[in-house]
Structure formats: C-alpha cells, structure tokens
Design a protein around this motif. Sequence first.
Motif, PDB file in Angstrom:
ATOM      1  N   GLN A   1      11.003  75.775 110.123  1.00 40.67           N
ATOM      2  CA  GLN A   1      11.183  74.535 110.906  1.00 40.67           C
ATOM      3  C   GLN A   1       9.907  74.166 111.661  1.00 40.67           C
ATOM      4  O   GLN A   1       9.552  72.995 111.768  1.00 40.67           O
ATOM      5  CB  GLN A   1      12.316  74.706 111.919  1.00 40.67           C
TER       6      GLN A   1
ATOM      7  N   ASP B   1       7.559  72.227 109.607  1.00 38.24           N
ATOM      8  CA  ASP B   1       8.195  71.130 108.865  1.00 38.24           C
ATOM      9  C   ASP B   1       8.400  71.474 107.395  1.00 38.24           C
ATOM     10  O   ASP B   1       8.203  70.634 106.516  1.00 38.24           O
ATOM     11  CB  ASP B   1       7.368  69.837 108.976  1.00 38.24           C
TER      12      ASP B   1
ATOM     13  N   GLU C   1       6.717  73.376 105.426  1.00 40.19           N
ATOM     14  CA  GLU C   1       5.509  73.722 104.645  1.00 40.19           C
ATOM     15  C   GLU C   1       5.663  75.120 104.034  1.00 40.19           C
ATOM     16  O   GLU C   1       5.227  75.371 102.912  1.00 40.19           O
ATOM     17  CB  GLU C   1       4.291  73.672 105.579  1.00 40.19           C
TER      18      GLU C   1
ATOM     19  N   SER D   1      -0.355  82.281 108.709  1.00 38.40           N
ATOM     20  CA  SER D   1      -1.318  81.198 108.951  1.00 38.40           C
ATOM     21  C   SER D   1      -1.988  80.774 107.640  1.00 38.40           C
ATOM     22  O   SER D   1      -2.336  79.610 107.470  1.00 38.40           O
ATOM     23  CB  SER D   1      -2.360  81.611 109.986  1.00 38.40           C
ATOM     24  N   TYR D   2      -2.121  81.705 106.706  1.00 35.54           N
ATOM     25  CA  TYR D   2      -2.732  81.350 105.421  1.00 35.54           C
ATOM     26  C   TYR D   2      -1.779  80.546 104.552  1.00 35.54           C
ATOM     27  O   TYR D   2      -2.187  79.896 103.599  1.00 35.54           O
ATOM     28  CB  TYR D   2      -3.184  82.611 104.664  1.00 35.54           C
TER      29      TYR D   2
ATOM     30  N   THR E   1       0.070  76.506 110.993  1.00 37.68           N
ATOM     31  CA  THR E   1      -1.116  76.147 111.774  1.00 37.68           C
ATOM     32  C   THR E   1      -0.900  76.479 113.248  1.00 37.68           C
ATOM     33  O   THR E   1       0.210  76.841 113.658  1.00 37.68           O
ATOM     34  CB  THR E   1      -1.383  74.637 111.670  1.00 37.68           C
ATOM     35  N   SER E   2      -1.958  76.295 114.032  1.00 36.94           N
ATOM     36  CA  SER E   2      -1.817  76.577 115.471  1.00 36.94           C
ATOM     37  C   SER E   2      -0.785  75.659 116.108  1.00 36.94           C
ATOM     38  O   SER E   2      -0.040  76.062 117.001  1.00 36.94           O
ATOM     39  CB  SER E   2      -3.174  76.441 116.162  1.00 36.94           C
ATOM     40  N   LEU E   3      -0.706  74.425 115.601  1.00 36.77           N
ATOM     41  CA  LEU E   3       0.301  73.493 116.131  1.00 36.77           C
ATOM     42  C   LEU E   3       1.710  74.021 115.834  1.00 36.77           C
ATOM     43  O   LEU E   3       2.580  74.045 116.696  1.00 36.77           O
ATOM     44  CB  LEU E   3       0.091  72.128 115.476  1.00 36.77           C
TER      45      LEU E   3
ATOM     46  N   GLN F   1       2.442  77.139 115.233  1.00 39.12           N
ATOM     47  CA  GLN F   1       2.630  78.364 116.031  1.00 39.12           C
ATOM     48  C   GLN F   1       3.104  78.025 117.437  1.00 39.12           C
ATOM     49  O   GLN F   1       3.948  78.696 118.010  1.00 39.12           O
ATOM     50  CB  GLN F   1       1.302  79.133 116.129  1.00 39.12           C
ATOM     51  N   MET F   2       2.558  76.933 117.988  1.00 36.65           N
ATOM     52  CA  MET F   2       2.933  76.544 119.345  1.00 36.65           C
ATOM     53  C   MET F   2       4.388  76.055 119.388  1.00 36.65           C
ATOM     54  O   MET F   2       5.114  76.335 120.342  1.00 36.65           O
ATOM     55  CB  MET F   2       1.972  75.454 119.825  1.00 36.65           C
ATOM     56  N   ARG F   3       4.787  75.330 118.333  1.00 37.81           N
ATOM     57  CA  ARG F   3       6.209  74.927 118.255  1.00 37.81           C
ATOM     58  C   ARG F   3       7.101  76.167 118.153  1.00 37.81           C
ATOM     59  O   ARG F   3       8.154  76.233 118.778  1.00 37.81           O
ATOM     60  CB  ARG F   3       6.429  74.079 117.009  1.00 37.81           C
TER      61      ARG F   3
ATOM     62  N   ILE G   1       6.447  79.186 119.237  1.00 42.13           N
ATOM     63  CA  ILE G   1       6.462  79.857 120.541  1.00 42.13           C
ATOM     64  C   ILE G   1       7.453  79.158 121.478  1.00 42.13           C
ATOM     65  O   ILE G   1       8.265  79.796 122.146  1.00 42.13           O
ATOM     66  CB  ILE G   1       5.037  79.871 121.151  1.00 42.13           C
ATOM     67  N   ASP G   2       7.411  77.824 121.485  1.00 46.04           N
ATOM     68  CA  ASP G   2       8.325  77.050 122.340  1.00 46.04           C
ATOM     69  C   ASP G   2       9.778  77.363 121.973  1.00 46.04           C
ATOM     70  O   ASP G   2      10.619  77.583 122.845  1.00 46.04           O
ATOM     71  CB  ASP G   2       8.023  75.554 122.159  1.00 46.04           C
TER      72      ASP G   2
END
Lengths: 78, 434
Positions: free
Chosen positions: A12, A15, A17, A31-32, A36-38, A40-42, A44-45
């Motif tokens: 999720q 999206d 991917e 990550s490969y 992405t970092s974006l 990852q941040m979602r 984490i949230d």
Amino acid sequence: MLRERLAELVSQSCDGEISAAEALEATVPLSYLGLTSLAQMRLIDTLEREYGVEVDLGGDIAFLDSVDGLAAWVSAAR
Amino acid sequence: MISFSGTRSGRAPLTWGQRAIWDAIRRTAPDDHYFNFGRVLEVPRGARPASAAHVSRGIGLLVERHEALRTLVGPGPCQILHDRGALPVRVAAGADPAAVLAELSATAFDYEHEWPLRVALVTGGGLLSEDEVTHVVLVFCHMAADGLGAEQVVRDLRLFLLRGALPGGAPPQPLDLARWQESPGGRRQAAGAAALWEREYRRIPATMFGLPSAAEERPPIRRAALTSPAIDLAAQRLAVRHGTSTSTVLLAAVSALVAEVTGHGTVAVLPIVSNRFGRDTRTAVTTLSQEGLFVLGTGSGTARGTAFADLLAAARPAVLRAYRSGYHDPGDRERIAAETSRERGVPIHPYCCFNDMRFTERATDHDDERIRRARSETSLTWPLSQDELNCRFCVHVTDAARISVTADTRWLGTADIERYLLGLERLLVEAALR
C-alpha cells in the motif's frame, strides 16, 4: 499473520509498485524493488498508527528493507 | 461571478503550513507574487462541449467542497473560513491559456480580502462556438494550496466535467488540521520534529552561503534554468543502480555540490517536504508542504573524492529525518533558531533550499552512449530577476530534465550560478558513467 499484514502495508505504501507477495518473497532490499523514501515514510506513518509505536529515525533503519526486518522490529517495539 | 454557499464558517489559528507560507510571503513582499502558481486544465474530449455556465457550476462546487478556497487571512494572523460568497471569473475568448495564466499570476493576492483562487475560462477560437470552454485557468494563492493540493483541485474539476459530480467525501480541511495540530497528537508530532531541528541546529554550519560574492547584480535575485536531458538520464540510472528515487539522487548531488562550492564538510539543505505521508492528508486541498532539514556529511568537503554510493548511503536515512522534520510547528523552529543562534553567537539559517516539484517520477536504466550523447542538448536560460527573496540559494526541479537555481547574487554571482548548474550535470553524468 504479522508478516502478511506488513507485506500488505509495504504494498500500500508504494501504491502497489511492489505486491504483497513480492514483498514477502523479496531476496533484495525492498528499496531496490521500488520502496522509495517517500513510500518508506508512508510506511513509517502507518506502522506508528497501527501498532502504536514510534520509529526513531536517528537510529539504524535497515529494518525497513525487508518484511522479516519489519516483523522483528515491530515485535520488539510493541 | 460564481456564487457559492458552503456548509460552515469559522476561525482558527493558521496551520503550520499556512504559517510557513505566511512568513515566506512577508519576507519576500513586495515581490510575493513569486509564490503564486497556476494550472491550466484543457477540457477533456469526453466532456465537450462544455458551456461557461456548466464549468462555472463545477468550480462553485469545488469552492464549496474545499474550504481552503474560501478561507482568508485574518488578524493575528489567523484563518477565517467564509461559508458564502462570489468568486470573480474572467471569460477570455480565443485567448492563449498560457498568457492568461501568466497574467493572472503576475500580481500578489490581497490575502485578507481576495478569494485565494483566480479563475479564467478560455472559450471559442477556430470553429468552436463563443460559449464553448476549451481551457480552465486556475491561479492559486499559496496560502490556500501547495502543488499537490492544487493538483487535487484540478483532478476534481476534471472528474466533474467528465461525470457531472464529485466523487467521495471531502478530505480534511485547514480548520480541522489547525485543531489537530493543537491536540496532544499534533503536539507529539511537533515535538518529534522539533527534536530533529534542535539537534542539527547545534552542529550545522551557521549558513551555507556566508561569503559575499562581490558580484551583486541589480536586481540581486537571479534565476538560471538548466534544461538537461543528460541529468534526467543520469539520475534515472543512478536511482536504479542504487535502489533509490531520482529525487534522493538529485538532493544528494545538489548537497554534494554545495559542499564543493562552499567548502563546508557538513551541508544543510532545506528540502520542501509534501507532509502528505498519512493516508488522510494525501488528498487534502491546503498548503501542507514545509521545509524540512536535510543534513549530509560529505567528508572532505569535495564531491569528487566521495563515491556516489557512499553519498547515497548517507543520504538515505538523512532523507527520512528531513521528511519527519518537515511536519513541524514554525513557532518551535523559530524558538530553536533563536536559542541556538544566541548560544553559538551567530545567526543559524541554511538559506539553501531544494524543491522537487514533480508529482511522479520514473526511473529506468539507460546505456552509456545515450547519456553521453544527451549532453549536447543541454541549454541554460535566465528567466527571472527580482529584488526580494526569503532565501539565498533555491534549487527547483520542475521536470526531470529541468533544474533551476534562484540565488541572491550578493552571495553567489551569476557566473558561479551557471558553473554550479553545469557542475551538477557533470557530477551526475560522471557518476552514472562510472
């Protein structure tokens, strides 16, 4: 169950991917595959909300790169 | 005029995002039209012919749905939500939409009295009837929306034109956000972010560009825009090779080159963070984006000596910290800056920002030859000059092959701005070809 749920959250966060199945079977860091970092941040949230934990971004965050790493981290943090 | 009538009115403190933009606007006035931005929506084929009355009805529904579009700045400052009003609409028959957009963006908003959305309908032209709308031009006040918020408005309008209705419930509104930010949950978020700012503000260099350039221009603010397909291709290849995004590749390269130009071993850059990581805020129409704090040690202070892989390995956790620091209370940040400046005896502010304005990005690998050949397509223009800016060095990524630097020439002269952008291209291409 925890691993399956975390794989869904990974999927999720980016999206779709990476599918949940791909996340579970991954042999390279997520990550490969497109976490992405974006994303990852979602993730984490979502982890913080769903498990009532807090991710310390000052520490080692390598656990974000695999479902097993995430499961171990959540189990220890809860 | 488009009359609208929403479900509620109210008053609240500014949200963190509104406060951040408000501070930037005040520091940039009278050149604050700098923060206006707009979108042109071409009426989709499936929605034609669309009359001016029909499109206006859709815009009215949008203003009713998204409270940010009927919120003004009040004394304090605070935000005042109005439930009803009338929005002026210009009808521009046969006009060039891009010219209308430029014209509507050219003057600052009257933040206390003017609705934060300017609308023009481009009609007619060619064989079309005079009443048929071909393009909708929307210019946003940055207090009402950031790029992603505006994108949501455009998406909603497109859906209305195609389906005649707006799907789903409304996302969270600025009034609700302001109230959440004052709640215990909001204060927890603020405290986590403040801790990151405080830790870094004690150790980063006082500012990034601290030596006068002796090459001041009049007016002093200049923008150079580099169009470089080579940067696009090289960044994509590096992203694929190192398992990261092109955004992180660009931020790391920009930082490494700031280190090289300034001689600082530790670089602090303020990336604009979307602050839309929670599921609820992803579609909110408001100005949520704020500066985060990205701190990268580049070792010797030169990018050449550091392998790009090492740079990215250090950048990855630093990007996540920057993302978390982005959703902060500007009041906390102001207090931390004042305290650390007093303790260190020098004003602390990086004055160095990075704004990746793309909504999506793609990365695939490209071969050496293609990247090498692309370098011949590089070009540089100087599209902007003005008197005031609230920063000294701003990098904008507007699309994958277009990167600009807007700098205060009192701190970085035009020759150095140009050298910087070409150096960025060289750094990325060399790293990609290695």
